[in-house]
Design an enzyme around this catalytic site. Structure first.
Site, PDB file in Angstrom:
ATOM      1  CG  ASN A   1     -75.323 -15.971 -17.068  1.00 48.53           C
ATOM      2  OD1 ASN A   1     -75.846 -15.862 -18.308  1.00 48.53           O
ATOM      3  ND2 ASN A   1     -76.161 -15.811 -16.120  1.00 48.53           N
TER       4      ASN A   1
ATOM      5  CB  VAL B   1     -68.179 -19.312 -16.074  1.00 50.65           C
ATOM      6  CG1 VAL B   1     -69.402 -19.642 -17.013  1.00 50.65           C
ATOM      7  CG2 VAL B   1     -66.980 -18.705 -17.050  1.00 50.65           C
ATOM      8  CB  CYS B   2     -72.940 -17.608 -13.047  1.00 50.97           C
ATOM      9  SG  CYS B   2     -74.314 -18.476 -12.013  1.00 50.97           S
ATOM     10  CG  LEU B   3     -72.740 -23.344 -17.403  1.00 48.64           C
ATOM     11  CD1 LEU B   3     -73.973 -22.662 -17.951  1.00 48.64           C
ATOM     12  CD2 LEU B   3     -71.627 -23.517 -18.366  1.00 48.64           C
TER      13      LEU B   3
END
Lengths: 331, 169
Positions: B89, B97-99
């Site tokens: 991620n 960042v993929c959150l």
């Protein structure tokens, strides 16, 4: 060995992600620039106008809406649109509540007004300690709380100015001045609640916190209403709140509407306009939520108190219009 | 009255005060060191986070760059890894960042420290369904734990072993 060729297709994934993000941002900006947070007061005919001017090929679909709009035109006089950014229910609630408190109190004929104002103001003033019991940190929410308290202070100041005026309002000149003061206060409120990244957004989020705290304070009341999520597991209340209530931009459903109304002890009437046609009385028997007799729009009332002692309380009643995915204010 | 970015400044000043107070009392988060990047602006922060134990990031110290807009905390901060990291991620070259909590599920109830804690949790628990690094994502999704682990560990050794942990006195 700092491999720059390492990512094979993750740049694609990145591009896609960026694209959707860019599209979302574009849509958000479009909404921001074309819709004020809350519009000026519009005649109710604006509602009918919106549907009767749709293209011919969509006429069929909008027939149900036209019918409902006609019905609502006989029942209400005005409409105030609220920006469609996912916060519309909370924003409509906030605007309508403030406006009711401001106008009700400056009207001498409605004596219950100031009592109701103090009741809600006290509820809000005491709410910071209360919400902190449900896992919110004072450090992160107090700014939002203070903004709502300040908004109520603003309303109170406007009211006491009107009150002083009332004492000298026996003359025609006094009455006219009273009227102009009221308009002034209303305009100031409108300006305040239309400022971007400011009072309206801050208070709107605090209403979300109150809603979530209300649900957490009474899980037996609210848990049965939570729909199963995609995994078919019941969501618990804290999970529901952190996914659907606390983030800005998440739409408000029936459960949350009820929770907020009950939290502040305010009655909310919602006219449900879902575009379904009802051509005869039989439809009412089989009809769902939005179908009443001969084109009537069905409304639902939230926040009704069953406590007998409260019967005589002159409670605030907000009236909102629901269309799929959106709320506006009715007058 | 909250005028434009005054809200962001006010909130960030509070967050800084909290961090400084915790440092004075000796109860800072032992895995996160978080401060404004320069004294001149509260909108740009730098964080150091310790790779969680029992992950291929253990032993590493990762530097994060955090930017807040004037509509913070209504809108989430943007967090990127300055230290190269191999994780499903996190974008391999750009550090994005993929959150979910940094996007649609952000709430103003979170602060910068909570956001850093969420990044740490992401290091421990990658989500292969929404990969920014497809190679890492495919390894995790395909069940090739060993390949993911050894690759991530190698990048940790190569990139994340150079930052010392600041002394908070």
């Amino acid at each position: 060995m700092q491999s720059e060729t390492m990512p094979s297709d993750d740049d694609d994934a990145q591009t896609q992600d960026k694209l959707t993000q860019a599209q979302l941002t574009a849509i958000e900006n479009e909404i921001k620039s074309s819709q004020p947070l809350t519009s000026q007061l519009l005649p109710i005919s604006a509602l009918l106008h919106q549907y009767s001017t749709t293209a011919a090929n969509e006429q069929q679909q909008s027939a149900g809406f036209i019918q409902s709009a006609q019905f609502l035109s006989t029942k209400y006089t005005s409409l105030r649109r609220v920006r469609g950014d996912g916060n519309c229910y909370y924003r409509a609630f906030l605007y309508s509540l403030c406006e009711h408190l401001l106008l009700r109190n400056s009207n001498n004929n409605e004596t219950g007004g100031s009592k109701e104002f103090s009741r809600i103001k006290t509820t809000i003033a005491n709410s910071l300690k209360w919400v902190c019991q449900f896992g919110y940190e004072e450090m992160t929410i107090d700014m939002f709380y203070e903004e709502l308290v300040e908004l109520f202070d603003f309303i109170e100041t406007s009211l006491s100015a009107a009150d002083n005026n009332d004492k000298s309002a026996s003359t025609a000149a006094g009455a006219a001045e009273d009227e102009s003061n009221r308009n002034n206060a209303q305009q100031q409120l409108h300006a305040k609640l239309n400022e971007e990244n400011s009072t309206s957004d801050y208070c709107t989020w605090y209403l979300r916190v109150l809603t979530a705290a209300q649900m957490k304070s009474n899980p037996d009341r609210f848990l049965p209403f939570l729909l199963a999520d995609e995994t078919n597991m019941m969501m618990d209340i804290p999970t529901f709140c952190s996914r659907e209530v606390e983030p800005m931009g998440k739409e408000c459903g029936m459960v949350t509407v009820a929770a907020l109304a009950e939290c502040l002890g305010v009655k909310v009437v919602i006219e449900y306009m879902d575009g379904r046609l009802s051509n005869n009385d039989n439809d009412a028997a089989v009809g769902g939520i939005g179908i009443g007799r001969s084109g009537e729009v069905v409304n639902h009332v939230f926040g009704q108190i069953h406590d007998e002692n409260d019967e005589d309380r002159d409670r605030i009643c907000l009236t909102l219009l629901y269309r799929p995915g959106h709320y506006d204010i009715l007058y | 009255m909250m005028r434009n970015n005054l809200g962001a400044a006010k909130r960030l000043r509070k967050e800084l005060q909290c961090l400084e107070k915790a440092a004075t009392n000796g109860d800072s988060d032992v895995d996160i060191f978080l401060r404004p990047t320069s004294p001149s602006s509260l909108l740009h922060w730098t964080a150091l986070i310790k790779g969680p134990i029992d992950t291929p990031y253990e032993g590493g110290v990762f530097k994060l760059s955090i930017r807040c807009g004037s509509d913070y905390p209504l809108s989430p901060p943007t967090i990127t890894f300055d230290t190269k990291v191999f994780h499903p991620n996190v974008h391999f070259s750009k550090g994005d960042v993929c959150l979910d909590i940094l996007k649609k599920e952000w709430s103003p109830a979170w602060g910068l420290q909570a956001a850093c804690r969420a990044v740490l949790a992401l290091l421990s628990d990658p989500d292969a369904e929404s990969p920014l690094n497809c190679d890492a994502g495919n390894m995790v999704r395909g069940g090739d734990k060993l390949a993911y682990w050894t690759t991530a560990e190698m990048y940790t050794f190569e990139n994340a072993m150079f930052l010392g942990w600041p002394d908070e006195e």
